[in-house]
Design a protein around this motif. Sequence first.
Motif, PDB file in Angstrom:
ATOM      1  N   THR A 112       0.560  -1.437   0.171  1.00 58.41           N
ATOM      2  CA  THR A 112       0.272   0.043   0.530  1.00 58.41           C
ATOM      3  C   THR A 112       0.797   1.366  -0.247  1.00 58.41           C
ATOM      4  N   LEU A 113       0.192   2.330  -0.273  1.00 55.72           N
ATOM      5  CA  LEU A 113       0.870   3.701  -0.172  1.00 55.72           C
ATOM      6  C   LEU A 113       1.921   4.178   1.255  1.00 55.72           C
ATOM      7  N   ARG A 114       0.852   3.657   2.092  1.00 54.77           N
ATOM      8  CA  ARG A 114       1.295   4.260   3.461  1.00 54.77           C
ATOM      9  C   ARG A 114       2.666   3.285   3.954  1.00 54.77           C
ATOM     10  N   ALA A 115       1.938   1.981   3.525  1.00 57.84           N
ATOM     11  CA  ALA A 115       3.315   0.950   3.805  1.00 57.84           C
ATOM     12  C   ALA A 115       4.923   1.131   3.375  1.00 57.84           C
ATOM     13  N   MET A 116       4.981   1.806   2.241  1.00 54.97           N
ATOM     14  CA  MET A 116       5.714   1.671   1.462  1.00 54.97           C
ATOM     15  C   MET A 116       6.389   3.251   1.637  1.00 54.97           C
ATOM     16  N   ALA A 117       6.005   3.851   1.755  1.00 56.04           N
ATOM     17  CA  ALA A 117       6.146   5.021   2.366  1.00 56.04           C
ATOM     18  C   ALA A 117       7.298   4.744   4.043  1.00 56.04           C
ATOM     19  N   LYS A 118       6.165   3.507   4.688  1.00 60.21           N
ATOM     20  CA  LYS A 118       6.858   3.380   5.888  1.00 60.21           C
ATOM     21  C   LYS A 118       8.556   3.423   5.647  1.00 60.21           C
ATOM     22  N   VAL A 119       8.460   1.748   4.678  1.00 63.41           N
ATOM     23  CA  VAL A 119       9.750   1.763   4.291  1.00 63.41           C
ATOM     24  C   VAL A 119      10.741   2.337   3.514  1.00 63.41           C
ATOM     25  N   ALA A 120      10.660   3.276   2.883  1.00 71.52           N
ATOM     26  CA  ALA A 120      10.678   4.237   2.474  1.00 71.52           C
ATOM     27  C   ALA A 120      11.972   4.933   2.825  1.00 71.52           C
ATOM     28  N   GLY A 121      10.477   5.937   3.614  1.00 72.36           N
ATOM     29  CA  GLY A 121      10.929   6.945   4.060  1.00 72.36           C
ATOM     30  C   GLY A 121      10.872   8.088   3.253  1.00 72.36           C
ATOM     31  N   ILE A 122       9.731   8.168   3.326  1.00 65.67           N
ATOM     32  CA  ILE A 122       9.258   9.475   1.692  1.00 65.67           C
ATOM     33  C   ILE A 122       7.914   9.931   2.276  1.00 65.67           C
ATOM     34  N   ALA A 123       7.618  10.498   1.622  1.00 69.27           N
ATOM     35  CA  ALA A 123       5.703  10.848   1.968  1.00 69.27           C
ATOM     36  C   ALA A 123       5.665   9.953   0.390  1.00 69.27           C
ATOM     37  N   ALA A 124       3.824   9.463   1.038  1.00 67.72           N
ATOM     38  CA  ALA A 124       2.816   8.230   0.903  1.00 67.72           C
ATOM     39  C   ALA A 124       2.785   9.006  -1.333  1.00 67.72           C
ATOM     40  N   SER A 125       3.113  10.934  -0.831  1.00 67.22           N
ATOM     41  CA  SER A 125       2.527  10.634  -2.375  1.00 67.22           C
ATOM     42  C   SER A 125       3.646  10.603  -3.446  1.00 67.22           C
ATOM     43  N   THR A 126       4.186  10.974  -2.247  1.00 68.60           N
ATOM     44  CA  THR A 126       6.258  10.814  -3.372  1.00 68.60           C
ATOM     45  C   THR A 126       5.573   9.089  -4.224  1.00 68.60           C
ATOM     46  N   VAL A 127       5.914   8.589  -3.180  1.00 64.16           N
ATOM     47  CA  VAL A 127       5.812   6.811  -3.398  1.00 64.16           C
ATOM     48  C   VAL A 127       4.627   6.795  -5.122  1.00 64.16           C
ATOM     49  N   GLN A 128       3.112   7.470  -4.437  1.00 60.69           N
ATOM     50  CA  GLN A 128       2.108   7.819  -5.793  1.00 60.69           C
ATOM     51  C   GLN A 128       2.428   8.085  -7.539  1.00 60.69           C
ATOM     52  N   GLY A 129       3.754   9.033  -7.000  1.00 61.80           N
ATOM     53  CA  GLY A 129       4.052   9.728  -8.035  1.00 61.80           C
ATOM     54  C   GLY A 129       5.177   8.673  -8.421  1.00 61.80           C
ATOM     55  N   ILE A 130       6.115   8.349  -7.605  1.00 62.96           N
ATOM     56  CA  ILE A 130       7.171   7.286  -8.393  1.00 62.96           C
ATOM     57  C   ILE A 130       6.433   5.810  -8.841  1.00 62.96           C
ATOM     58  N   TRP A 131       5.088   5.231  -8.461  1.00 65.07           N
ATOM     59  CA  TRP A 131       4.363   4.432  -8.903  1.00 65.07           C
ATOM     60  C   TRP A 131       3.075   5.174  -9.891  1.00 65.07           C
ATOM     61  N   LYS A 132       2.919   5.825 -10.333  1.00 64.08           N
ATOM     62  CA  LYS A 132       2.652   5.923 -11.604  1.00 64.08           C
ATOM     63  C   LYS A 132       3.518   6.358 -12.680  1.00 64.08           C
ATOM     64  N   ALA A 133       4.693   7.262 -12.602  1.00 61.18           N
ATOM     65  CA  ALA A 133       5.601   7.777 -13.163  1.00 61.18           C
ATOM     66  C   ALA A 133       5.890   5.745 -14.031  1.00 61.18           C
ATOM     67  N   HIS A 134       6.008   5.119 -13.229  1.00 61.94           N
ATOM     68  CA  HIS A 134       6.745   4.089 -14.350  1.00 61.94           C
ATOM     69  C   HIS A 134       5.375   2.930 -14.338  1.00 61.94           C
ATOM     70  N   GLY A 135       4.245   3.296 -14.112  1.00 66.34           N
ATOM     71  CA  GLY A 135       3.107   2.412 -14.129  1.00 66.34           C
ATOM     72  C   GLY A 135       2.772   0.959 -13.082  1.00 66.34           C
ATOM     73  N   LEU A 136       3.096   0.928 -12.113  1.00 65.57           N
ATOM     74  CA  LEU A 136       2.466   0.139 -11.524  1.00 65.57           C
ATOM     75  C   LEU A 136       1.304   0.637 -10.289  1.00 65.57           C
ATOM     76  N   SER A 137       0.582  -0.910 -10.578  1.00 63.12           N
ATOM     77  CA  SER A 137      -0.835  -0.236  -9.434  1.00 63.12           C
ATOM     78  C   SER A 137      -0.975  -1.702  -8.594  1.00 63.12           C
ATOM     79  N   PRO A 138      -0.014  -1.715  -7.534  1.00 61.23           N
ATOM     80  CA  PRO A 138       0.313  -3.294  -6.320  1.00 61.23           C
ATOM     81  C   PRO A 138      -1.091  -3.357  -6.324  1.00 61.23           C
ATOM     82  N   HIS A 139      -2.035  -2.258  -6.208  1.00 56.88           N
ATOM     83  CA  HIS A 139      -3.707  -3.221  -5.523  1.00 56.88           C
ATOM     84  C   HIS A 139      -3.699  -3.667  -6.557  1.00 56.88           C
ATOM     85  N   ARG A 140      -4.712  -2.934  -7.768  1.00 55.95           N
ATOM     86  CA  ARG A 140      -4.672  -4.311  -9.386  1.00 55.95           C
ATOM     87  C   ARG A 140      -4.371  -5.383  -9.251  1.00 55.95           C
TER      88      ARG A 140
END
Length: 360
Positions: A112-140
């Motif tokens: 999830t966004l928050r789980a990845m943000a916690k592990v990566a040490g960055i904001a959830a919005s930043t994770v969302q931008g990275i996933w969007k740029a790389h075409g990743l949708s783990p929940h789908r």
Amino acid sequence: MRNGISYTVSASDRQRLQAIVAAPGSPQKHVWRARIVLLSGDGLGTSAIMAETDKSKTCVWRWQERFMHEGVDGLLRDRSRPPGKAPVPPKHVAEIVRLTQAPPPHEATHWTLRAMAKVAGIAASTVQGIWKAHGLSPHRWRHFKLSNDPAFAEKLTTIVGLYVDPPAHAVVLSVDEKSQIQALDRTQPGLPMKKGRAGTMTHDYKRHGTTTLFAALNVLDGTVIAQNMQRHRHQEFIRFLNRIEREVPADKAIHVILDNYAAHKKDKVRAWLDRHPRWTFHFTPTSCSWLNAVEGFFAKLTRRRLKHGVFHSVVDLQAAINRFIREYNAENPQPFIWKANPDDIIAARNRGFQTLESIH
């Protein structure tokens, strides 16, 4: 004006400001800045300027002060802002992408966004931008099933051939059953749709029984022969075949496309076929119900009539289905048109098996 702000709008400045306001292509931010200065030059107070431009007091003062120090040119540019947060380093981005594509270490099926943000040490919005740029949708998740039928290519080619180039003096029927259709009655009446509010329906229901719909779609003209029955056995299937036999002209051969359900291959069904030589069954490959054209009709029936329907009894449900079918057949039914290339489907299936073998 605020204390400390004082200026006079010269004739040349007024001309430039009026041109900015009148020009259709002027950015709106330049227009209201010029209006603030023009209204100030006309002697209007701060409150009157606020009312005319719909801007705050501090905004009015800011642009009056900018004009006093920099003139008209100062109104046409924005001051540079301090830089924001530094971008995430490429190595960190690559690590987030790698982690996203792997199962999470905690008890979860996906990140999830928050789980990845916690592990990566960055904001959830930043994770969302990275996933969007790389075409990743783990929940789908997309569902699939590759057919293991050894005669897949042969059956596929035969059925597509019936769709694309049906035999002369023959009828091609796509036959299947929609079983266990529930007669659902809501516990409370819903509210109708109105402007600004969708229609409502209670989440719970009363179940009054089920019915099974046998249907045959004529791929040549799009009409449907259908019959409701209580059970889903070979006896009911033979009864439905007898109905089709009565409705199809005697001089027409009948080619039937159907799936591998056990009731379709029963000994008594085979004996019935032997007694009716104008009939030919074409079975879809295993796990390929999508190849059966009548599934599209069942989808329309579900979306348009069953999903949000309220039925007080099985008889009520069957009557609604029969009305839908009569209306469907009467309102200009369309022939079924197959567009996919069977060679592309076979190649995609082969790629799927190759991918599975490489992973596992």
